[in-house]
Design a protein around this motif. Structure first.
Motif, PDB file in Angstrom:
ATOM      1  N   HIS A  94      -1.112  14.712   8.359  1.00  0.00           N
ATOM      2  CA  HIS A  94      -1.284  13.310   8.757  1.00  0.00           C
ATOM      3  C   HIS A  94      -0.257  12.408   8.081  1.00  0.00           C
ATOM      4  O   HIS A  94       0.218  11.437   8.692  1.00  0.00           O
ATOM      5  CB  HIS A  94      -2.710  12.851   8.430  1.00  0.00           C
ATOM      6  N   ARG A  95       0.094  12.723   6.830  1.00  0.00           N
ATOM      7  CA  ARG A  95       1.095  11.925   6.138  1.00  0.00           C
ATOM      8  C   ARG A  95       2.451  12.041   6.828  1.00  0.00           C
ATOM      9  O   ARG A  95       3.147  11.041   7.055  1.00  0.00           O
ATOM     10  CB  ARG A  95       1.198  12.378   4.680  1.00  0.00           C
ATOM     11  N   ILE A  96       2.846  13.273   7.168  1.00  0.00           N
ATOM     12  CA  ILE A  96       4.122  13.479   7.861  1.00  0.00           C
ATOM     13  C   ILE A  96       4.119  12.757   9.207  1.00  0.00           C
ATOM     14  O   ILE A  96       5.099  12.091   9.589  1.00  0.00           O
ATOM     15  CB  ILE A  96       4.395  14.982   8.057  1.00  0.00           C
ATOM     16  N   HIS A  97       3.017  12.875   9.932  1.00  0.00           N
ATOM     17  CA  HIS A  97       2.925  12.239  11.254  1.00  0.00           C
ATOM     18  C   HIS A  97       2.993  10.711  11.135  1.00  0.00           C
ATOM     19  O   HIS A  97       3.675  10.035  11.932  1.00  0.00           O
ATOM     20  CB  HIS A  97       1.628  12.669  11.935  1.00  0.00           C
ATOM     21  N   THR A 104       8.978  11.206   1.502  1.00  0.00           N
ATOM     22  CA  THR A 104       8.100  10.235   0.843  1.00  0.00           C
ATOM     23  C   THR A 104       8.432   8.828   1.327  1.00  0.00           C
ATOM     24  O   THR A 104       9.417   8.609   2.040  1.00  0.00           O
ATOM     25  CB  THR A 104       8.252  10.287  -0.683  1.00  0.00           C
ATOM     26  N   GLU A 105       7.645   7.887   0.892  1.00  0.00           N
ATOM     27  CA  GLU A 105       7.838   6.504   1.318  1.00  0.00           C
ATOM     28  C   GLU A 105       9.221   5.977   0.936  1.00  0.00           C
ATOM     29  O   GLU A 105       9.828   5.211   1.674  1.00  0.00           O
ATOM     30  CB  GLU A 105       6.738   5.627   0.710  1.00  0.00           C
ATOM     31  N   LYS A 106       9.725   6.410  -0.221  1.00  0.00           N
ATOM     32  CA  LYS A 106      11.035   5.924  -0.657  1.00  0.00           C
ATOM     33  C   LYS A 106      12.179   6.451   0.212  1.00  0.00           C
ATOM     34  O   LYS A 106      13.306   5.937   0.141  1.00  0.00           O
ATOM     35  CB  LYS A 106      11.279   6.284  -2.120  1.00  0.00           C
ATOM     36  N   ASP A 107      11.896   7.479   1.047  1.00  0.00           N
ATOM     37  CA  ASP A 107      12.930   8.016   1.926  1.00  0.00           C
ATOM     38  C   ASP A 107      13.048   7.244   3.234  1.00  0.00           C
ATOM     39  O   ASP A 107      14.003   7.443   3.989  1.00  0.00           O
ATOM     40  CB  ASP A 107      12.639   9.492   2.251  1.00  0.00           C
TER      41      ASP A 107
END
Length: 950
Positions: free
Chosen positions: A358-361, A425-428
């Motif tokens: 779910h995070r990747i999606h 990650t979010e920073k990416d």
């Protein structure tokens, strides 16, 4: 002692023990033994032209410096490969643990229960996520698995289809390019017609036997294939799906559409990219096909006491039984990688996997929304983790991305795809979106726009639970998983406990200095389709390793692409096929194979479109030259190849080998040499010297890549000058010769990460060390031969009475005592040893290969155990089956039980020789019931009540 020499650490025999061993063998020097064992006309006259050996510190400095030549980019290329996160507890306790990586294939189930349980976990993960009924214990890579699906479905065509010779196979244009290339390779020799098209527009008709779909598609589009599958079923067409395993956490499992096969890779489950491998593929199907499924299946059965026990089910060594009628030539797996992938699922559990997916999606939706805001057209309406954009400034985007260490997949001059992964990650987000924003000359106030809506329609959302077994819901802390891994490890006998003297399998030392670089990020995090200039370190290793193998074999060129010995066999035969076709001799299709050959040889020949003709062996175990001459003369016009193992599978350097290879050449054929026994050749002779044209090399045997419990394997092919143009290519990154055949495996250089091990092995041994290793391997075998003389008859020997690096002992005479070779194998467990190779190549025998890594003390322990067992056989009465061999192996539960209803003592059962007490290994179950397990197949983690039924 030269403490800087790697050779003295790798080679087990000490200088002070050499004299004693030579006396036992009956020679004055090691060179005298070699001259007696190897025919003089093939002995090399010069030393190997290799650089001086490096010390271990020197090699580690070199490999670290080379690793820094690799440039680690954020990889969003996808195409079946994604950066993943290997949990440290798995890296340290499995990947870096010789208790796991030095074990052998679990043919001896009683001392492999830990690995078998780990593989059962893997099979459960695959069946649960795919929605299928049965899965095997892994295959080599996704493309290989897809090709195996095609050939299996071809094999199981309905009677009506076979009657009408239905040969068409539909391949969706969404299928990964490397998979399509491998399908082209596999289909051509079998006369299967591939038809590539859009599944939404294609009209399936009854002249097709099967179809392959990609889920999600190669550039991320998620299709609802249920209608296509229904239409295929209505036309008696079988359907295979290549699926992304992580996407199946969120998407409808293909099994719910009624498909016949689901394949893919588990690389996303904690396995490093490694520039292409090794990775564990999966293969899941319907139980109706259980007798056709390639590779290995782990199943639940019971032991002598009726307790649950695991073992390899149904197809143990299928090739050696069915030979040219085998379903597949694949006899290996990727066990170490499958164990890691299974443990990844155990560690995260269903909730953890859902969180990752779910995070990747979520991030993918954010990227799609944010880039679209800059005016770029996003082409996928339904996606999981991969999106594609239409752009009008691709070169600008690429220049910006590469300057920031980012790789996208550049599909064509106006299309880019982006595949996110677990490491994202979010920073990416910001740097990725900024590549597109800056290309539009926008200000750098990058707008990140979250997408709150659903892009996966309800009918494609996974419904229902998965991984409900307690194993996947119990070990989510590092402490818990570490202890679970250790519990399983203790059930397995590996090379870190004692010698594993398996004939033809060469279980040698896998040195720590060779293995260490596999854990380094600069080797592990390179995508196989990254631009070549980002993998400079890899290419130094690849180029040097190919050159080293050319020198060792005497050949002109090498391909590292094949992922196993079986794939190497097939690749070698396909280059021969291409060579004949290039000369207008397509009719050459006869492959002559001696009866003593490995079972994979005839299976590989059939897969390469050849007709197998078997020749006899004589009473000494050699190729029957008279019979060979007759067969060659009979088939001279159509002769394609001879497949020969050298030294022979019987452990003998046949003196007629030069005559045999010349005979084949004089009649228009090529000679393929099976490299399984190359450990007896390196530095002393070579395939070119015996007259071969191509050989495969088992890097997981001769060149120190560990067996890993049944894989990884690497099986490169080395070829003579005339076959060099046909070495295999890759559809994405050009490899191979000028007239290259299509792909043999998915990645351009196969399992490139594992090749670091063999590179280190050769660099640290150098020319002299490699040659000395071969000499000691031959000495150790002949030492065992002489020590066992009088207790066991060696079935075959060379003209001077010498063995090569292995020998076959005859256990058939013990049948008069009621003792079978299996009883000896099981009794060896009580002495702390894994049995040698049992009943191959001759039923009722054992094939013993000690390798060069074992020293005199361990050789003597093994010989003492075998001699002690022979005395136990002599004590057995055929009228009394209640004896120490028939009851072997003896478990701790047996020996400590209040009941002891045996005619021998507990000490004799468990501690038959004094050395055993110092380092006792306890088999965790008694002898397994093979037939019961095949009749009552359970090949996923069973519920408690199923254990009770067993």
């Amino acid at each position: 002692m030269n403490t800087e020499s790697f050779a003295i650490r790798h080679i087990g025999v000490r200088e002070e023990d050499l004299k004693k061993m030579l006396e036992i063998v009956g020679v004055e020097s090691l060179d005298e033994l070699i001259e007696q064992a190897i025919p003089s006309d093939i002995l090399l006259k010069e030393n190997l032209n290799l650089p001086e050996a490096l010390s271990e510190p020197e090699f580690l400095n070199l490999i670290e410096a080379l690793s820094k030549k690799n440039r680690i980019f954020k990889s969003y290329i996808g195409l079946g490969y994604h950066e993943s996160m290997t949990p440290s507890v798995i890296k340290r306790n499995i990947l870096e643990n010789p208790g796991w990586y030095t074990a052998y294939t679990p043919y001896q189930a009683e001392i492999a229960q830990g690995r078998l349980e780990a593989l059962l976990n893997f099979q459960t993960v695959v069946t649960d996520l795919t929605g299928m009924e049965i899965a095997n214990a892994s295959l080599l890579d996704e493309s290989t698995a897809a090709a195996e699906a095609m050939t299996m479905l071809f094999d199981v065509r309905s009677r009506q289809q076979k009657k009408h010779n239905v040969l068409k196979f539909f391949v969706s244009e969404e299928v990964l390019p490397q998979t399509l290339s491998l399908l082209e390779t596999r289909s051509a020799p079998l006369n299967i017609e591939l038809v590539i098209g859009d599944h939404q527009e294609f009209d399936l008709t009854p002249d097709y036997f099967g179809a392959l779909l990609q889920y999600p598609g190669k550039y991320g589009q998620v299709h609802d294939y249920s209608g296509f599958v229904k239409k295929a079923q209505d036309n008696d067409i079988k359907v295979a799906v290549a699926a992304d395993i992580l996407s199946l956490v969120m998407l409808t499992p293909p099994g719910e559409w009624g498909v016949d096969v689901v394949v893919g890779t588990t690389q996303r489950f904690g396995i490093p990219l490694g520039y292409g491998g090794p990775h564990a593929a999966f293969f899941a199907t319907k139980e109706a096909y259980k007798r056709h499924i390639p590779g290995r299946i782990i199943g639940l059965t019971r032991d002598t006491d009726g307790n649950p026990a695991l073992r390899m089910a149904l197809q143990t060594r299928e090739q050696h039984i069915k030979r040219d009628k085998a379903t597949s030539n694949i006899c290996t797996a990727q066990v170490l990688l499958a164990v890691m992938a299974g443990m990844y699922a155990v560690y995260h559990g269903p909730k953890g996997l859902m969180n990752i997916a779910h995070r990747i999606h979520k991030y993918t939706k954010t990227i799609a929304q944010s880039i679209s805001a800059y005016g770029f057209e996003q082409l996928n309406d339904v996606y999981f983790d991969t999106i594609q954009f239409k752009v009008d400034n691709l070169n600008a985007i690429r220049a910006i991305a590469e300057s920031r260490g980012i790789n996208f997949n550049y599909i064509d001059h106006e299309t880019i795809s982006i595949a996110l992964n677990e490491a994202f990650t979010e920073k990416d987000i910001h740097p990725l979106v900024d590549c597109f924003a800056e290309s539009k000359a926008q200000d750098h106030d990058v707008r990140i726009m979250e997408h709150e809506g659903q892009v996966i329609p309800a009918e494609l959302v996974r419904k229902g639970t998965f991984l409900t077994h307690e194993t996947f819901n119990s070990y989510h802390s590092e402490t818990e998983l570490m202890r679970y891994i250790k519990k399983l490890e203790r059930k397995d006998l590996a090379l870190n406990h004692s010698m594993i003297s398996l004939g033809s399998c060469t279980m040698k030392l896998n040195a720590a200095s060779e293995m260490l670089p596999l854990s380094w990020a600069n080797w592990g995090n390179i995508h196989p389709y990254a631009p070549i200039d980002q993998a400079e370190g890899y290419h130094v290793v690849i180029k040097e390793l190919e050159e080293q193998l050319n020198i060792i074999t005497g050949f002109a060129a090498t391909s590292l692409q094949p992922n196993s010995g079986a794939q190497g066999e097939y690749a070698g035969l396909m280059t021969i096929r291409a060579y004949h076709r290039s000369r207008g001799e397509e009719h050459r299709n006869i492959c002559i194979i001696p009866a003593s050959a490995h079972g994979t040889n005839p299976a590989s020949a059939v897969m390469a479109g050849m007709q197998v003709v078997v020749t006899k062996t004589d009473e000494k175990g050699n190729i029957d030259v008279i019979d060979l001459e007759e067969k060659v003369n009979q088939y001279t016009d159509n002769l394609a190849a001879l497949m020969v193992t050298y030294p022979s599978t019987h452990g003998v350097f046949e003196s007629s080998i030069r005559y045999i290879t010349k005979l084949i050449h004089d009649n228009g054929g090529q000679v393929y040499m099976d490299g399984a026994n190359m450990n007896a050749q390196v530095g002393l002779t070579n395939p070119a010297a015996i007259g071969a044209d191509v050989c495969h090399l088992n890097l997981h045997k001769t060149f120190a890549i560990p067996h890993g419990g049944g894989g990884p394997g690497v099986g490169p092919i080395c070829v003579a000058e005339q076959l060099k143009p046909f070495l295999p290519s890759n559809p994405i990154i050009k490899t191979g010769g000028e007239k290259a055949i299509t792909a043999i495996s998915a990645a351009p250089w196969g399992s490139a990460l594992a090749c670091l091990i063999s590179y280190g092995y050769i660099k640290m041994l150098g020319a002299r060390g490699l040659t000395d290793a071969t000499k000691i391997a031959i000495l150790n075998a002949n030492y065992i031969k002489e020590r066992l003389h009088g207790s066991y008859e060696v079935l075959y020997a060379g003209e001077n009475g010498r063995a090569a690096h292995e020998m076959i002992i005859d256990c058939r005479p013990f049948k008069e005592h009621g003792i079978e070779v299996t009883d000896i194998a099981k009794r060896l467990m009580d002495y702390g040893f894994h049995a040698p190779t049992v009943s191959f190549p001759v039923a009722g025998t054992m094939m013993i290969e000690p390798t060069e890594s074992e020293g005199l003390a361990e050789l003597d322990r093994f010989c003492d155990a075998m001699i002690s067992i022979k005395k136990e056989i002599d004590e057995v009465s055929i009228d009394n089956p209640n004896n120490v061999l028939k009851n072997a192996p003896h478990t701790l539960a047996m020996v400590t039980s209040d009941d002891w209803n045996f005619t021998y003592s507990r000490k004799k059962a468990a501690f038959p020789l004094d050395y055993v007490a110092e380092n006792k290994f306890w088999p965790s179950v008694r002898r397994t019931d093979e037939a019961f397990g095949d009749r009552n197949l359970i090949c996923t983690c069973p519920a408690i009540e199923e254990y009770a039924e067993v």
